[in-house]
Scaffold this active site. Structure first.
Site, short mmCIF file in Angstrom:
data_model
loop_
_atom_site.label_atom_id
_atom_site.label_comp_id
_atom_site.label_asym_id
_atom_site.label_seq_id
_atom_site.Cartn_x
_atom_site.Cartn_y
_atom_site.Cartn_z
N GLY A 155 76.77 43.38 40.09
CA GLY A 155 77.49 44.66 40.03
C GLY A 155 78.30 44.69 38.74
O GLY A 155 78.01 43.97 37.79
N ARG A 156 79.35 45.51 38.77
CA ARG A 156 80.14 45.69 37.53
C ARG A 156 80.76 44.38 37.06
O ARG A 156 80.76 44.08 35.86
CB ARG A 156 81.25 46.73 37.78
CG ARG A 156 80.72 48.14 37.88
CD ARG A 156 81.75 49.06 38.51
NE ARG A 156 81.83 48.80 39.94
CZ ARG A 156 81.98 49.74 40.88
NH1 ARG A 156 82.10 50.99 40.52
NH2 ARG A 156 82.03 49.44 42.16
N ILE A 157 81.29 43.58 37.99
CA ILE A 157 81.96 42.33 37.58
C ILE A 157 80.91 41.33 37.08
O ILE A 157 81.10 40.68 36.05
CB ILE A 157 82.80 41.75 38.74
CG1 ILE A 157 83.92 42.74 39.11
CG2 ILE A 157 83.40 40.40 38.36
CD1 ILE A 157 84.64 42.42 40.41
N ARG A 178 70.45 42.27 44.95
CA ARG A 178 69.63 43.04 45.90
C ARG A 178 68.64 43.93 45.15
O ARG A 178 67.49 44.06 45.49
CB ARG A 178 70.53 43.91 46.78
CG ARG A 178 70.93 43.23 48.07
CD ARG A 178 71.87 44.10 48.82
NE ARG A 178 72.95 44.56 47.92
CZ ARG A 178 74.02 45.22 48.30
NH1 ARG A 178 74.18 45.51 49.56
NH2 ARG A 178 74.94 45.60 47.44
N ILE A 237 83.97 33.62 42.94
CA ILE A 237 85.09 34.57 42.83
C ILE A 237 84.80 35.78 43.73
O ILE A 237 85.42 36.83 43.57
CB ILE A 237 85.33 35.05 41.38
CG1 ILE A 237 84.06 35.68 40.78
CG2 ILE A 237 85.86 33.93 40.52
CD1 ILE A 237 84.33 36.50 39.52
N ALA A 238 83.83 35.63 44.67
CA ALA A 238 83.40 36.78 45.47
C ALA A 238 84.28 36.92 46.72
O ALA A 238 85.27 37.66 46.71
CB ALA A 238 81.94 36.61 45.83
N ARG A 239 83.95 36.21 47.76
CA ARG A 239 84.72 36.25 49.01
C ARG A 239 84.50 34.93 49.73
O ARG A 239 83.44 34.31 49.60
CB ARG A 239 84.19 37.34 49.95
CG ARG A 239 84.82 38.71 49.77
CD ARG A 239 86.28 38.74 50.24
NE ARG A 239 86.86 40.05 50.06
CZ ARG A 239 87.39 40.51 48.93
NH1 ARG A 239 87.43 39.75 47.85
NH2 ARG A 239 87.92 41.72 48.88
N GLU A 268 90.72 31.82 54.42
CA GLU A 268 91.91 31.73 53.57
C GLU A 268 93.09 32.48 54.20
O GLU A 268 92.86 33.44 54.93
CB GLU A 268 91.60 32.26 52.16
CG GLU A 268 91.26 33.75 52.10
CD GLU A 268 90.84 34.20 50.71
OE1 GLU A 268 90.00 33.56 50.07
OE2 GLU A 268 91.37 35.24 50.28
N HIS A 286 93.01 33.02 45.29
CA HIS A 286 92.52 34.40 45.28
C HIS A 286 93.30 35.26 44.27
O HIS A 286 93.97 36.24 44.66
CB HIS A 286 92.62 35.01 46.70
CG HIS A 286 91.68 36.16 46.92
ND1 HIS A 286 91.07 36.42 48.12
CD2 HIS A 286 91.25 37.13 46.07
CE1 HIS A 286 90.31 37.50 48.01
NE2 HIS A 286 90.41 37.96 46.76
N ILE A 287 93.19 34.89 43.00
CA ILE A 287 93.98 35.57 41.96
C ILE A 287 93.11 36.18 40.86
O ILE A 287 93.61 36.49 39.77
CB ILE A 287 95.01 34.60 41.32
CG1 ILE A 287 94.31 33.36 40.73
CG2 ILE A 287 96.10 34.22 42.30
CD1 ILE A 287 95.21 32.51 39.83
C1 GLV Z 1 89.82 41.15 45.50
O1 GLV Z 1 89.35 40.21 46.04
C2 GLV Z 1 89.23 42.46 45.53
O2 GLV Z 1 88.27 42.68 46.29
O3 GLV Z 1 89.70 43.33 44.80
#
Ligand code: GLV
Length: 326
Positions: A155-157, A178, A237-239, A268, A286-287
């Site tokens: 995606g964008r990130i 996907r 860095i997703a979830r 978390e 989660h920063i």
């Molecule tokens: C952070 O985890 C967000 O989804 O913006």
């Protein structure tokens, strides 16, 4: 009479002020963490709410809060929302895309660099007074520039990370998603689409940027870790829940892979206890989107979504289409 809105977690005072111009605002600057039952009670009689990823909006809460019209998540991820239930209850859901893309991509890259180059491990060593002499192999890590980066979730990130990798660090970028990007976007990101097994087997570094859903639960587990190179690093860095943290801890312990950089965790703020004991993992709370400018933009966009929907009838960044009853 002003409509009532509830801001579930602390935010910048300027953002509360912008809401107060339009609404009667109940804030939570004291940062009380509400149980689902307490949150439900707090939301009764409110027309709008700002939430973060820690507040769950589901059918039971919605049934108890019939006056609720809009919930604005101060996050791009929205797995704390049951969006179909919100649509069924005619509640507008919004998130905060775009404003955090580049900041989060910066952080993904920071975590990749820190993990591959063993930054925190070496700092702990120095702070512990263990640095007595230089050695040729001291904290020798993995190369980042010129290596192969595998991005899961484009995606964008993911695209922001690909551009940094390809254009800034001369990396070969492969990705799995996907759906495939358009040829134009693939060219901009200098990224090549591959299957999941090819990505896992070829990448020197694997970066996870997929949204969390039942389908993406444990995208990386023991079987996937077994396919990765033993010199590889994994960055999440997703979830939390995208990675099976217990399987990852075992793989790191066995040196099945070289290292991991984790900003998100299953359950978390609890962290799998094994991960806390390992040296070859960089852990952050989660920063990824946490710069002052970006967090301000996220909070303001969440507030602007409440204002836009409740005052003008059209959210700025909607996640669902709501049939408003006449
Ligand atoms: C952070 O985890 C967000 O989804 O913006």
């Amino acid at each position: 009479m002003k409509l009532k809105v509830f801001v579930g977690r602390p935010v910048f005072e300027e953002v509360l002020d912008s809401l107060r111009q339009h609404f009667e605002v109940t804030d939570n600057q004291a940062d009380v963490l509400f149980t689902p039952e307490e949150l439900t009670r707090k939301l009764q009689g409110q027309a709008g709410a700002i939430t973060t990823g820690t507040e769950r909006i589901d059918a039971a809460l919605l049934a108890a809060c019939p006056q609720l019209k809009v919930v604005a998540n101060m996050a791009v991820g929205f797995n704390n929302f049951d969006v179909p239930a919100m649509t069924a209850a005619a509640v507008q859901a919004t998130n905060t895309p775009d404003v955090l893309t580049e900041t989060t991509a910066d952080f993904g890259f920071a975590l990749l660099m820190a993990t591959a180059r063993r930054l925190t491990e070496s700092e702990h060593f120095l702070r512990a007074g263990k640095w007595t002499k230089w050695r040729y192999d001291m904290f020798a890590g993995a190369e980042v520039h010129g290596s192969t980066l595998g991005i899961m979730g484009m995606g964008r990130i993911g695209q922001g990370i690909a551009r940094r990798a390809a254009h800034g660090f001369g990396m070969q970028v492969i990705y799995h998603n996907r759906s495939r990007l358009s040829p134009d976007l693939e060219a901009q990101c200098k990224a090549r689409y591959v299957s999941k097994p090819e990505l896992l087997q070829t990448a020197d570094h694997v970066m996870l940027v997929v949204p969390y859903s039942a389908d993406s639960h444990h995208t990386i587990g023991a079987a996937e870790l077994a396919q990765m190179k033993s010199t590889a690093t994994l960055v999440n860095i997703a979830r939390g829940g995208i990675v099976d943290d217990a399987a990852l801890a075992q793989a790191l312990k066995d040196r099945r892979i070289a290292g991991a950089g984790l900003d998100v965790f299953e359950g978390e703020p609890q962290v799998h206890p094994e991960l806390l004991t390992l040296q070859n993992v960089v852990l952050t709370p989660h920063i990824a989107s946490a710069t002052v400018k970006t967090r301000m933009a996220m909070a303001q966009l969440a507030a602007d979504n409440l204002i836009a929907y409740l005052i003008r009838g059209q959210a700025l960044t909607p996640l669902n289409t709501v049939q408003v009853q006449a």
